[in-house]
Design an enzyme around this catalytic site. Sequence first.
Site, PDB file in Angstrom:
ATOM      1  N   HIS A   1      44.667  39.267  35.202  1.00 19.00           N
ATOM      2  CA  HIS A   1      43.495  39.502  36.042  1.00 19.00           C
ATOM      3  C   HIS A   1      43.818  40.412  37.232  1.00 19.00           C
ATOM      4  O   HIS A   1      43.859  39.965  38.378  1.00 19.00           O
ATOM      5  CB  HIS A   1      42.951  38.153  36.523  1.00 19.00           C
ATOM      6  CG  HIS A   1      41.679  38.234  37.309  1.00 19.00           C
ATOM      7  ND1 HIS A   1      40.772  39.273  37.182  1.00 19.00           N
ATOM      8  CD2 HIS A   1      41.155  37.398  38.245  1.00 19.00           C
ATOM      9  CE1 HIS A   1      39.753  39.066  38.002  1.00 19.00           C
ATOM     10  NE2 HIS A   1      39.971  37.943  38.659  1.00 19.00           N
TER      11      HIS A   1
ATOM     12  N   CYS B   1      44.888  28.248  34.926  1.00 17.93           N
ATOM     13  CA  CYS B   1      44.678  29.271  35.958  1.00 17.93           C
ATOM     14  C   CYS B   1      45.215  30.619  35.486  1.00 17.93           C
ATOM     15  O   CYS B   1      46.290  30.697  34.873  1.00 17.93           O
ATOM     16  CB  CYS B   1      45.387  28.888  37.251  1.00 17.93           C
ATOM     17  SG  CYS B   1      45.039  27.217  37.854  1.00 17.93           S
TER      18      CYS B   1
ATOM     19  N   CYS C   1      35.917  40.269  41.954  1.00 15.85           N
ATOM     20  CA  CYS C   1      36.485  40.368  40.613  1.00 15.85           C
ATOM     21  C   CYS C   1      35.564  41.092  39.640  1.00 15.85           C
ATOM     22  O   CYS C   1      35.969  41.413  38.520  1.00 15.85           O
ATOM     23  CB  CYS C   1      36.799  38.977  40.088  1.00 15.85           C
ATOM     24  SG  CYS C   1      37.568  37.888  41.297  1.00 15.85           S
TER      25      CYS C   1
ATOM     26  N   LYS D   1      43.070  34.614  31.456  1.00 14.08           N
ATOM     27  CA  LYS D   1      44.094  33.579  31.430  1.00 14.08           C
ATOM     28  C   LYS D   1      45.415  34.095  30.888  1.00 14.08           C
ATOM     29  O   LYS D   1      46.477  33.777  31.415  1.00 14.08           O
ATOM     30  CB  LYS D   1      43.602  32.389  30.592  1.00 14.08           C
ATOM     31  CG  LYS D   1      44.650  31.310  30.363  1.00 14.08           C
ATOM     32  CD  LYS D   1      45.062  30.640  31.672  1.00 14.08           C
ATOM     33  CE  LYS D   1      46.379  29.925  31.552  1.00 14.08           C
ATOM     34  NZ  LYS D   1      47.538  30.787  31.515  1.00 14.08           N
TER      35      LYS D   1
END
Length: 391
Positions: free
Chosen positions: A335, A209, A86, A331
């Site tokens: 992502h 998440c 990431c 969030k």
Amino acid sequence: MRDAYVIGAGGSQYGAFPTESYRSMFRTAFESTTASVDNGIDAGDIDEAFIGMISIGGRQLGLSGPAVTEHVGLHGVPTTRLENACAASGYAVRQAVQAVRSGMADVVLAGGVEMMTDLSSDTTRYWFGVSGETEWERMAGTTFSGVYAQIASAHMAEYGTEREQLSKIAVKSHANGALNPDAHLGFECSLEQAEGAGVVADPLTLYHCCPTSDGAAAVLVASEDVVEQYTDTPVRIAGVGAASDGVGLFQRDSYTSLPATKQAAETAYEMAGVGPEDVDFAEVHDCFSIAEILAYEDLGFCEPGEGGQLIEDGVTTLEGDLPVNTSGGLKSKGHPIGATGAGQVYEAFKQLRGDAGDRQVEGAQVGLTHNVGGSGGAAVVHVLEGPEVDA
């Protein structure tokens, strides 16, 4: 060594785009980036490119970097793809800074892209998992939500952190994301919704998440020798720090801190000649809400164990003393793994030039971006200064 400046930054919307490809998404980000350069820029001005991309689903595992740069017309430009989970495009920005500061290049493109929503949940979970510890975590059935649930449980046990504090971070992130037209989940949520959502991995609910997103982002970094050709309002990359650590949680001494973040931040602060008290806003890696609390503590914004109180006191809201994730963060904004780090720098670029619209942090002069790979196996931190500071 020469100073490095951001002269342009841009990105696509984040979300689910079934009619797009990773090439077309990157084109959107690239065109947004070049359009943001005040005096314009030609493809021939770009000396090198670094592209962050995991290649979710196996897309163009070899040569995915040249695949996107050739698609946008950067013919012959040496291009390197970076894979650091990431943190891929955060490291791409770091490589661009290194190329400029070393004198090997004057203008460098750093960016990232990922297409993630057109795969089955099982396939996506597999590709997420390769960024974690394979033998003792992924093959044993642990997902990233499970890993961060362990981190959250440990933090709660050690410091008394409450799940409601995680939910307040989610509420803050969605409030900011609702002001961001590029956000994947650009809507507000209530504390009751965050608390009452289905449990993904106890104690984490769905609203703790980040989503699975498609998207792209890019940044143009220029040397002090040429920066005035492109803009009178450059953003200086004052400090850069990076570090790695054991990929698996079991390889570390503590579950309640990410040592790679702490080391990367110390390096970036030292290079920039500032401390955490000088930061006006930050974009941090909040793949799960507990990760934002760890970031508060590891970046030095508060003492260990006090991250929950920071959100309780409203310090990190848009109206607080230290706004965090004005973009909505991972969030709410989303992502798309390979794009996330460059996207954070894009948000910082807008904030420091006063171009962030309804989510503008008034008087912002020093910003920080924090990008993490996996559950802390890699981290990269950038400290950026606005034009008035540089002047």
